[in-house]
Design a protein around this motif. Structure first.
Motif, PDB file in Angstrom:
ATOM      1  N   GLN A   1       0.850  -1.192   0.000  1.00 43.43           N
ATOM      2  CA  GLN A   1       0.000   0.000   0.000  1.00 43.43           C
ATOM      3  C   GLN A   1       0.885   1.242   0.000  1.00 43.43           C
ATOM      4  OE1 GLN A   1      -2.710   0.129   3.279  1.00 43.43           O
ATOM      5  NE2 GLN A   1      -3.789   1.922   2.505  1.00 43.43           N
ATOM      6  N   LEU A   2       0.555   2.176  -0.870  1.00 38.46           N
ATOM      7  CA  LEU A   2       1.341   3.395  -0.986  1.00 38.46           C
ATOM      8  C   LEU A   2       0.821   4.430   0.007  1.00 38.46           C
ATOM      9  CD1 LEU A   2       1.484   3.631  -4.877  1.00 38.46           C
ATOM     10  CD2 LEU A   2       2.994   2.401  -3.325  1.00 38.46           C
ATOM     11  N   GLN A   3       1.711   4.905   0.842  1.00 42.03           N
ATOM     12  CA  GLN A   3       1.294   5.860   1.868  1.00 42.03           C
ATOM     13  C   GLN A   3       2.316   6.956   2.024  1.00 42.03           C
ATOM     14  OE1 GLN A   3       0.649   3.232   5.352  1.00 42.03           O
ATOM     15  NE2 GLN A   3      -1.426   4.056   5.385  1.00 42.03           N
ATOM     16  N   VAL A   4       1.817   8.117   2.376  1.00 41.86           N
ATOM     17  CA  VAL A   4       2.644   9.245   2.771  1.00 41.86           C
ATOM     18  C   VAL A   4       2.293   9.547   4.222  1.00 41.86           C
ATOM     19  CG1 VAL A   4       3.161  11.665   2.386  1.00 41.86           C
ATOM     20  CG2 VAL A   4       2.724  10.171   0.437  1.00 41.86           C
ATOM     21  N   VAL A   5       3.304   9.726   5.039  1.00 41.69           N
ATOM     22  CA  VAL A   5       3.071   9.908   6.473  1.00 41.69           C
ATOM     23  C   VAL A   5       3.768  11.169   6.963  1.00 41.69           C
ATOM     24  CG1 VAL A   5       3.288   8.900   8.762  1.00 41.69           C
ATOM     25  CG2 VAL A   5       2.922   7.421   6.769  1.00 41.69           C
ATOM     26  N   GLU A   6       2.993  12.063   7.564  1.00 41.47           N
ATOM     27  CA  GLU A   6       3.555  13.276   8.148  1.00 41.47           C
ATOM     28  C   GLU A   6       3.818  13.077   9.635  1.00 41.47           C
ATOM     29  OE1 GLU A   6       0.144  14.569   5.305  1.00 41.47           O
ATOM     30  OE2 GLU A   6       0.397  13.185   7.002  1.00 41.47           O
ATOM     31  N   SER A   7       4.790  13.806  10.134  1.00 42.57           N
ATOM     32  CA  SER A   7       5.035  13.849  11.575  1.00 42.57           C
ATOM     33  C   SER A   7       5.499  15.245  11.943  1.00 42.57           C
ATOM     34  CB  SER A   7       6.054  12.791  11.992  1.00 42.57           C
ATOM     35  OG  SER A   7       7.277  12.994  11.325  1.00 42.57           O
ATOM     36  N   GLY A   8       5.434  15.537  13.225  1.00 39.22           N
ATOM     37  CA  GLY A   8       5.792  16.870  13.700  1.00 39.22           C
ATOM     38  C   GLY A   8       4.543  17.691  13.921  1.00 39.22           C
ATOM     39  N   GLY A   9       4.681  18.978  13.873  1.00 38.01           N
ATOM     40  CA  GLY A   9       3.553  19.843  14.144  1.00 38.01           C
ATOM     41  C   GLY A   9       3.349  20.028  15.631  1.00 38.01           C
ATOM     42  N   GLY A  10       2.192  20.570  15.984  1.00 34.57           N
ATOM     43  CA  GLY A  10       1.891  20.821  17.380  1.00 34.57           C
ATOM     44  C   GLY A  10       1.516  22.265  17.610  1.00 34.57           C
ATOM     45  N   LEU A  11       1.813  22.749  18.808  1.00 37.95           N
ATOM     46  CA  LEU A  11       1.450  24.094  19.208  1.00 37.95           C
ATOM     47  C   LEU A  11       2.683  24.965  19.328  1.00 37.95           C
ATOM     48  CD1 LEU A  11      -0.648  26.142  20.349  1.00 37.95           C
ATOM     49  CD2 LEU A  11      -0.170  25.155  22.610  1.00 37.95           C
ATOM     50  N   ALA A  12       2.617  26.162  18.795  1.00 37.60           N
ATOM     51  CA  ALA A  12       3.709  27.125  18.907  1.00 37.60           C
ATOM     52  C   ALA A  12       3.134  28.509  19.180  1.00 37.60           C
ATOM     53  CB  ALA A  12       4.555  27.147  17.631  1.00 37.60           C
ATOM     54  N   GLN A  13       3.917  29.335  19.821  1.00 37.19           N
ATOM     55  CA  GLN A  13       3.520  30.726  20.030  1.00 37.19           C
ATOM     56  C   GLN A  13       3.863  31.546  18.798  1.00 37.19           C
ATOM     57  OE1 GLN A  13       5.422  32.075  23.646  1.00 37.19           O
ATOM     58  NE2 GLN A  13       3.780  31.242  24.904  1.00 37.19           N
ATOM     59  N   PRO A  14       3.185  32.633  18.590  1.00 41.35           N
ATOM     60  CA  PRO A  14       3.563  33.522  17.482  1.00 41.35           C
ATOM     61  C   PRO A  14       5.036  33.904  17.583  1.00 41.35           C
ATOM     62  CG  PRO A  14       1.456  34.181  18.373  1.00 41.35           C
ATOM     63  CD  PRO A  14       1.981  33.114  19.290  1.00 41.35           C
ATOM     64  N   GLY A  15       5.708  33.812  16.443  1.00 38.36           N
ATOM     65  CA  GLY A  15       7.140  34.063  16.414  1.00 38.36           C
ATOM     66  C   GLY A  15       7.975  32.826  16.653  1.00 38.36           C
ATOM     67  N   GLY A  16       7.339  31.743  17.017  1.00 39.83           N
ATOM     68  CA  GLY A  16       8.049  30.504  17.296  1.00 39.83           C
ATOM     69  C   GLY A  16       8.319  29.678  16.061  1.00 39.83           C
ATOM     70  N   SER A  25       5.806   5.247   2.409  1.00 38.72           N
ATOM     71  CA  SER A  25       5.757   3.805   2.618  1.00 38.72           C
ATOM     72  C   SER A  25       5.205   3.166   1.356  1.00 38.72           C
ATOM     73  CB  SER A  25       4.845   3.482   3.805  1.00 38.72           C
ATOM     74  OG  SER A  25       4.677   2.089   3.946  1.00 38.72           O
ATOM     75  N   GLY A  26       5.938   2.192   0.808  1.00 38.47           N
ATOM     76  CA  GLY A  26       5.455   1.503  -0.375  1.00 38.47           C
ATOM     77  C   GLY A  26       5.956   2.066  -1.687  1.00 38.47           C
ATOM     78  N   PHE A  27       6.689   3.152  -1.638  1.00 37.31           N
ATOM     79  CA  PHE A  27       7.294   3.694  -2.856  1.00 37.31           C
ATOM     80  C   PHE A  27       8.530   4.493  -2.473  1.00 37.31           C
ATOM     81  CE2 PHE A  27       6.002   8.182  -2.655  1.00 37.31           C
ATOM     82  CZ  PHE A  27       4.951   8.141  -1.755  1.00 37.31           C
ATOM     83  N   ALA A  28       9.317   4.800  -3.475  1.00 40.61           N
ATOM     84  CA  ALA A  28      10.584   5.496  -3.233  1.00 40.61           C
ATOM     85  C   ALA A  28      10.357   6.998  -3.283  1.00 40.61           C
ATOM     86  CB  ALA A  28      11.618   5.080  -4.272  1.00 40.61           C
ATOM     87  N   LEU A  29      10.436   7.629  -2.146  1.00 39.46           N
ATOM     88  CA  LEU A  29      10.164   9.056  -2.077  1.00 39.46           C
ATOM     89  C   LEU A  29      11.099   9.858  -2.979  1.00 39.46           C
ATOM     90  CD1 LEU A  29       8.258  10.920  -0.372  1.00 39.46           C
ATOM     91  CD2 LEU A  29      10.237  11.346   1.086  1.00 39.46           C
ATOM     92  N   GLU A  30      12.303   9.358  -3.191  1.00 34.04           N
ATOM     93  CA  GLU A  30      13.275  10.123  -3.975  1.00 34.04           C
ATOM     94  C   GLU A  30      12.893  10.239  -5.448  1.00 34.04           C
ATOM     95  OE1 GLU A  30      13.890   7.419  -2.130  1.00 34.04           O
ATOM     96  OE2 GLU A  30      15.281   6.044  -3.105  1.00 34.04           O
ATOM     97  N   TYR A  92      -1.642  20.445   8.112  1.00 33.68           N
ATOM     98  CA  TYR A  92      -0.606  20.424   7.078  1.00 33.68           C
ATOM     99  C   TYR A  92      -0.520  19.024   6.485  1.00 33.68           C
ATOM    100  CZ  TYR A  92       1.006  25.124   8.061  1.00 33.68           C
ATOM    101  OH  TYR A  92       1.091  26.487   8.174  1.00 33.68           O
ATOM    102  N   TYR A  93      -0.538  18.982   5.160  1.00 32.85           N
ATOM    103  CA  TYR A  93      -0.502  17.729   4.434  1.00 32.85           C
ATOM    104  C   TYR A  93       0.749  17.653   3.565  1.00 32.85           C
ATOM    105  CZ  TYR A  93      -5.521  17.616   5.508  1.00 32.85           C
ATOM    106  OH  TYR A  93      -6.740  17.618   6.134  1.00 32.85           O
ATOM    107  N   CYS A  94       1.319  16.479   3.529  1.00 32.18           N
ATOM    108  CA  CYS A  94       2.401  16.194   2.601  1.00 32.18           C
ATOM    109  C   CYS A  94       1.812  15.412   1.428  1.00 32.18           C
ATOM    110  CB  CYS A  94       3.475  15.371   3.296  1.00 32.18           C
ATOM    111  SG  CYS A  94       4.838  14.870   2.238  1.00 32.18           S
ATOM    112  N   ALA A  95       2.278  15.707   0.237  1.00 34.93           N
ATOM    113  CA  ALA A  95       1.776  15.019  -0.947  1.00 34.93           C
ATOM    114  C   ALA A  95       2.918  14.740  -1.908  1.00 34.93           C
ATOM    115  CB  ALA A  95       0.700  15.867  -1.633  1.00 34.93           C
ATOM    116  N   ALA A  96       2.767  13.654  -2.666  1.00 36.42           N
ATOM    117  CA  ALA A  96       3.817  13.226  -3.594  1.00 36.42           C
ATOM    118  C   ALA A  96       3.281  13.178  -5.011  1.00 36.42           C
ATOM    119  CB  ALA A  96       4.339  11.848  -3.180  1.00 36.42           C
ATOM    120  N   TYR A 114      -0.526  11.195  -4.187  1.00 34.78           N
ATOM    121  CA  TYR A 114      -0.506  10.533  -2.893  1.00 34.78           C
ATOM    122  C   TYR A 114      -0.478  11.583  -1.795  1.00 34.78           C
ATOM    123  CZ  TYR A 114       0.873   6.750  -5.950  1.00 34.78           C
ATOM    124  OH  TYR A 114       0.915   5.846  -6.975  1.00 34.78           O
ATOM    125  N   TRP A 115      -1.387  11.412  -0.853  1.00 32.05           N
ATOM    126  CA  TRP A 115      -1.546  12.383   0.225  1.00 32.05           C
ATOM    127  C   TRP A 115      -1.470  11.705   1.582  1.00 32.05           C
ATOM    128  CZ3 TRP A 115      -2.483  17.666  -0.434  1.00 32.05           C
ATOM    129  CH2 TRP A 115      -2.660  18.083  -1.753  1.00 32.05           C
TER     130      TRP A 115
END
Length: 125
Positions: A1-16, A25-30, A92-96, A114-115
């Motif tokens: 199965q072809l998948q794109v997986v995001e990580s990170g994000g969260g809460l930040a203050q303005p200026g941060g 997963s399932g394909f070569a991102l490069e 925020y979404y990553c797409a290929a 792929y999203w």
């Protein structure tokens, strides 16, 4: 199965700062051009930054130029976000997009096949 997986994000203050990471997963991102998109409540999904599969070509929407940086290595694509503003809040979404040329890139949403599921970024004091 072809998948794109995001990580990170969260809460930040303005200026941060926050950083996001995208892996495949399932394909070569490069072999793919990668785009980061975001969607705020009630608004359409918009392109934020994109990078060619070689990493040489990049593009940003005007509102994030000078604050966001997109980069990649063989296995991941990163979005480094500095000087964050409340209007940067959204999912925020990553797409290929398979790219025949090493320097091709685009912020056009329809060009991406792929999203990932998205990761929340909230900028608030």
């Amino acid at each position: 199965q072809l998948q794109v997986v995001e990580s990170g994000g969260g809460l930040a203050q303005p200026g941060g700062s926050l950083s996001l990471s995208c892996a495949a997963s399932g394909f070569a991102l490069e072999d793919y051009a990668i785009g980061w998109f975001r969607q705020a409540p009630g608004l359409e999904r918009e392109g934020v930054a994109c990078i060619s599969k070689s990493g040489i070509g990049t593009n940003y929407r005007d509102s994030v130029k000078g604050r966001f940086t997109i980069a990649r290595d063989n296995h991941r694509v990163y979005l480094y976000m500095n000087s964050l503003k409340p209007e940067d809040t959204g999912i925020y979404y990553c797409a290929a997009s398979w790219a025949s040329g090493s320097t091709w890139y685009t912020l056009e949403r329809g060009e991406y096949s792929y999203w990932g599921q998205g990761t929340q970024v909230t900028v608030s004091s």
